[in-house]
Design a protein around this motif. Structure first.
Motif, PDB file in Angstrom:
ATOM      1  N   THR A 230       0.991  57.728  40.399  1.00  8.06           N
ATOM      2  CA  THR A 230       1.777  56.493  40.339  1.00  8.06           C
ATOM      3  C   THR A 230       3.116  56.690  41.046  1.00  8.06           C
ATOM      4  OG1 THR A 230       2.658  57.139  38.187  1.00  8.06           O
ATOM      5  CG2 THR A 230       0.695  55.748  38.197  1.00  8.06           C
ATOM      6  N   LEU A 231       3.795  55.584  41.334  1.00 11.60           N
ATOM      7  CA  LEU A 231       5.024  55.649  42.134  1.00 11.60           C
ATOM      8  C   LEU A 231       6.192  56.260  41.358  1.00 11.60           C
ATOM      9  CD1 LEU A 231       4.773  52.198  43.934  1.00 11.60           C
ATOM     10  CD2 LEU A 231       4.005  54.443  44.732  1.00 11.60           C
ATOM     11  N   GLY A 232       6.236  56.014  40.063  1.00 10.21           N
ATOM     12  CA  GLY A 232       7.161  56.709  39.170  1.00 10.21           C
ATOM     13  C   GLY A 232       8.574  56.825  39.678  1.00 10.21           C
ATOM     14  N   ASP A 233       9.014  58.067  39.845  1.00  8.14           N
ATOM     15  CA  ASP A 233      10.414  58.303  40.181  1.00  8.14           C
ATOM     16  C   ASP A 233      10.627  58.505  41.675  1.00  8.14           C
ATOM     17  OD1 ASP A 233       9.225  60.754  40.473  1.00  8.14           O
ATOM     18  OD2 ASP A 233      10.812  61.882  39.471  1.00  8.14           O
ATOM     19  N   CYS A 234       9.781  57.913  42.516  1.00 12.71           N
ATOM     20  CA  CYS A 234      10.017  57.983  43.961  1.00 12.71           C
ATOM     21  C   CYS A 234      11.445  57.520  44.272  1.00 12.71           C
ATOM     22  CB  CYS A 234       9.035  57.088  44.709  1.00 12.71           C
ATOM     23  SG  CYS A 234       7.398  57.791  44.976  1.00 12.71           S
ATOM     24  N   PRO A 235      12.151  58.211  45.159  1.00  9.53           N
ATOM     25  CA  PRO A 235      13.529  57.804  45.463  1.00  9.53           C
ATOM     26  C   PRO A 235      13.622  56.386  46.001  1.00  9.53           C
ATOM     27  CG  PRO A 235      12.754  59.512  46.979  1.00  9.53           C
ATOM     28  CD  PRO A 235      11.763  59.443  45.872  1.00  9.53           C
ATOM     29  N   GLU A 236      12.560  55.921  46.671  1.00  8.93           N
ATOM     30  CA  GLU A 236      12.583  54.557  47.187  1.00  8.93           C
ATOM     31  C   GLU A 236      12.680  53.533  46.061  1.00  8.93           C
ATOM     32  OE1 GLU A 236      10.598  57.168  50.178  1.00  8.93           O
ATOM     33  OE2 GLU A 236      10.337  56.827  48.011  1.00  8.93           O
ATOM     34  N   LEU A 237      12.064  53.819  44.906  1.00  9.71           N
ATOM     35  CA  LEU A 237      12.135  52.880  43.785  1.00  9.71           C
ATOM     36  C   LEU A 237      13.540  52.826  43.204  1.00  9.71           C
ATOM     37  CD1 LEU A 237       9.005  53.102  44.048  1.00  9.71           C
ATOM     38  CD2 LEU A 237       8.933  52.714  41.590  1.00  9.71           C
ATOM     39  N   ALA A 238      14.198  53.985  43.122  1.00 12.50           N
ATOM     40  CA  ALA A 238      15.571  54.007  42.627  1.00 12.50           C
ATOM     41  C   ALA A 238      16.487  53.216  43.559  1.00 12.50           C
ATOM     42  CB  ALA A 238      16.055  55.444  42.491  1.00 12.50           C
ATOM     43  N   GLU A 239      16.303  53.423  44.861  1.00 15.45           N
ATOM     44  CA  GLU A 239      17.097  52.681  45.844  1.00 15.45           C
ATOM     45  C   GLU A 239      16.858  51.180  45.716  1.00 15.45           C
ATOM     46  OE1 GLU A 239      17.509  52.271  50.727  1.00 15.45           O
ATOM     47  OE2 GLU A 239      16.362  53.925  49.855  1.00 15.45           O
ATOM     48  N   LEU A 240      15.605  50.802  45.543  1.00 17.04           N
ATOM     49  CA  LEU A 240      15.262  49.382  45.459  1.00 17.04           C
ATOM     50  C   LEU A 240      15.797  48.749  44.177  1.00 17.04           C
ATOM     51  CD1 LEU A 240      13.837  46.901  46.524  1.00 17.04           C
ATOM     52  CD2 LEU A 240      11.673  47.854  45.690  1.00 17.04           C
ATOM     53  N   ALA A 241      15.690  49.442  43.059  1.00 18.98           N
ATOM     54  CA  ALA A 241      16.208  48.905  41.801  1.00 18.98           C
ATOM     55  C   ALA A 241      17.712  48.650  41.891  1.00 18.98           C
ATOM     56  CB  ALA A 241      15.893  49.852  40.651  1.00 18.98           C
ATOM     57  N   LEU A 242      18.427  49.554  42.543  1.00 20.95           N
ATOM     58  CA  LEU A 242      19.873  49.366  42.697  1.00 20.95           C
ATOM     59  C   LEU A 242      20.183  48.267  43.706  1.00 20.95           C
ATOM     60  CD1 LEU A 242      20.891  53.122  42.582  1.00 20.95           C
ATOM     61  CD2 LEU A 242      21.394  51.380  40.860  1.00 20.95           C
ATOM     62  N   LEU A 243      19.324  48.105  44.701  1.00 26.73           N
ATOM     63  CA  LEU A 243      19.479  46.987  45.629  1.00 26.73           C
ATOM     64  C   LEU A 243      19.323  45.664  44.887  1.00 26.73           C
ATOM     65  CD1 LEU A 243      19.672  45.760  48.505  1.00 26.73           C
ATOM     66  CD2 LEU A 243      17.189  46.072  48.674  1.00 26.73           C
ATOM     67  N   ARG A 244      18.338  45.579  44.001  1.00 30.21           N
ATOM     68  CA  ARG A 244      18.153  44.360  43.212  1.00 30.21           C
ATOM     69  C   ARG A 244      19.375  44.095  42.328  1.00 30.21           C
ATOM     70  NH1 ARG A 244      14.661  42.295  46.542  1.00 30.21           N
ATOM     71  NH2 ARG A 244      12.447  42.756  46.160  1.00 30.21           N
ATOM     72  N   TYR A 245      19.953  45.154  41.793  1.00 30.62           N
ATOM     73  CA  TYR A 245      21.188  45.023  41.003  1.00 30.62           C
ATOM     74  C   TYR A 245      22.303  44.422  41.858  1.00 30.62           C
ATOM     75  CZ  TYR A 245      25.603  46.652  38.913  1.00 30.62           C
ATOM     76  OH  TYR A 245      26.891  46.743  38.419  1.00 30.62           O
ATOM     77  N   ASP A 246      22.494  44.980  43.054  1.00 28.61           N
ATOM     78  CA  ASP A 246      23.562  44.484  43.926  1.00 28.61           C
ATOM     79  C   ASP A 246      23.316  43.040  44.341  1.00 28.61           C
ATOM     80  OD1 ASP A 246      24.929  46.907  43.840  1.00 28.61           O
ATOM     81  OD2 ASP A 246      23.889  47.713  45.599  1.00 28.61           O
ATOM     82  N   GLU A 247      22.057  42.689  44.597  1.00 27.83           N
ATOM     83  CA  GLU A 247      21.738  41.303  44.947  1.00 27.83           C
ATOM     84  C   GLU A 247      22.082  40.365  43.796  1.00 27.83           C
ATOM     85  OE1 GLU A 247      17.915  42.198  47.912  1.00 27.83           O
ATOM     86  OE2 GLU A 247      17.613  41.651  45.817  1.00 27.83           O
TER      87      GLU A 247
END
Length: 259
Positions: A230-247
């Protein structure tokens, strides 16, 4: 009740990352791994985990704790790969209850993680880590949980099309562990019938559990060469979650935006 002080540059808006939740302890471990990466990237943020089901704490009590500690604004980010029932109904109902209880609290509701190109980067990362590279004789089955929401299932098909366009795969097709067809075994079999010499299954799930086990079992039964984690803790997911926060921070309004 007097409004608490608004957040400042020294005390930025806290983030509540809300996952689905599972009785499988591997699921919570994966979510905690993702949130740990997020905290490492943005140590100035107060980032908290919450779960819609099975695991504590739940979103209502997590946001209530923040309100009690003086937060005047909270970003709620559904850590979900697609927008479906949980992000459209379950979580908004919780947030309506929060808003009724704390009418002065500004709630900003972020988009789900997907769809986004960073998720395809994460899928490719898992394929490479599993020893798979793009090849004209290798087909990929992009396997998701499946949803009763046709739009959510279409998102997976669109992602499969986008992944196929990125590199020289034989083909990339969508499959679903529940709710709709094709299932993983059917998709793997169809890929072989279309001439692929090797078929791999890319697991498009956030965390391991019932559906990931079903995907791996069914794909293996049809002769899949491998199934990615599963994708789990892939760094791309962390980056994307923080991007959604900033949006979400950049948009005005309370719950319901930017959905």
């Amino acid at each position: 009740m007097r409004n608490p002080p608004v957040t400042t540059r020294d005390h930025p808006t806290p983030l509540v990352a809300v996952a689905h939740g599972s009785t499988d302890p591997r699921s919570a471990a994966a979510v905690h791994g993702l949130v740990s990466r997020m905290r490492t990237r943005r140590p100035e943020l107060d980032i908290r985990c919450a779960y819609l089901d099975h695991v504590s704490p739940d979103p209502f009590h997590t946001i209530s704790d923040l309100a009690a500690s003086g937060a005047g604004e909270v970003v709620v980010a559904p850590v979900l790969l697609t927008s479906a029932y949980h992000s459209k109904v379950d979580l908004p109902q919780v947030l309506e209850r929060v808003q009724h209880t704390y009418p002065w609290l500004r709630l900003r509701y972020a988009d789900t993680l997907g769809p986004h190109a960073l998720l395809l980067d994460a899928v490719e990362r898992r394929l490479i880590r599993s020893g798979v590279s793009a090849s004209p004789d290798t087909a990929v089955v992009l396997a998701a949980a499946g949803s009763s929401d046709p739009a959510a299932n279409q998102v997976i098909r669109d992602l499969a099309t986008a992944l196929e366009a990125r590199a020289g795969w034989h083909s990339v097709t969508a499959a679903y562990a529940s709710a709709t067809e094709p299932g993983p075994a059917e998709a793997v079999t169809a890929a072989y019938e279309r001439g692929a010499r090797r078929v791999v299954t890319a697991t498009y799930l956030l965390a391991p559990g019932f559906f990931s086990d079903r995907i791996e079992r069914q794909a293996r039964s049809a002769g899949a060469w491998t199934t990615t984690p599963t994708l789990g803790d892939c760094p791309e997911l962390a980056e994307l979650a923080l991007l959604r926060y900033d949006e979400a921070r950049s948009l005005a309004g309370r719950i319901g935006a930017p959905q």
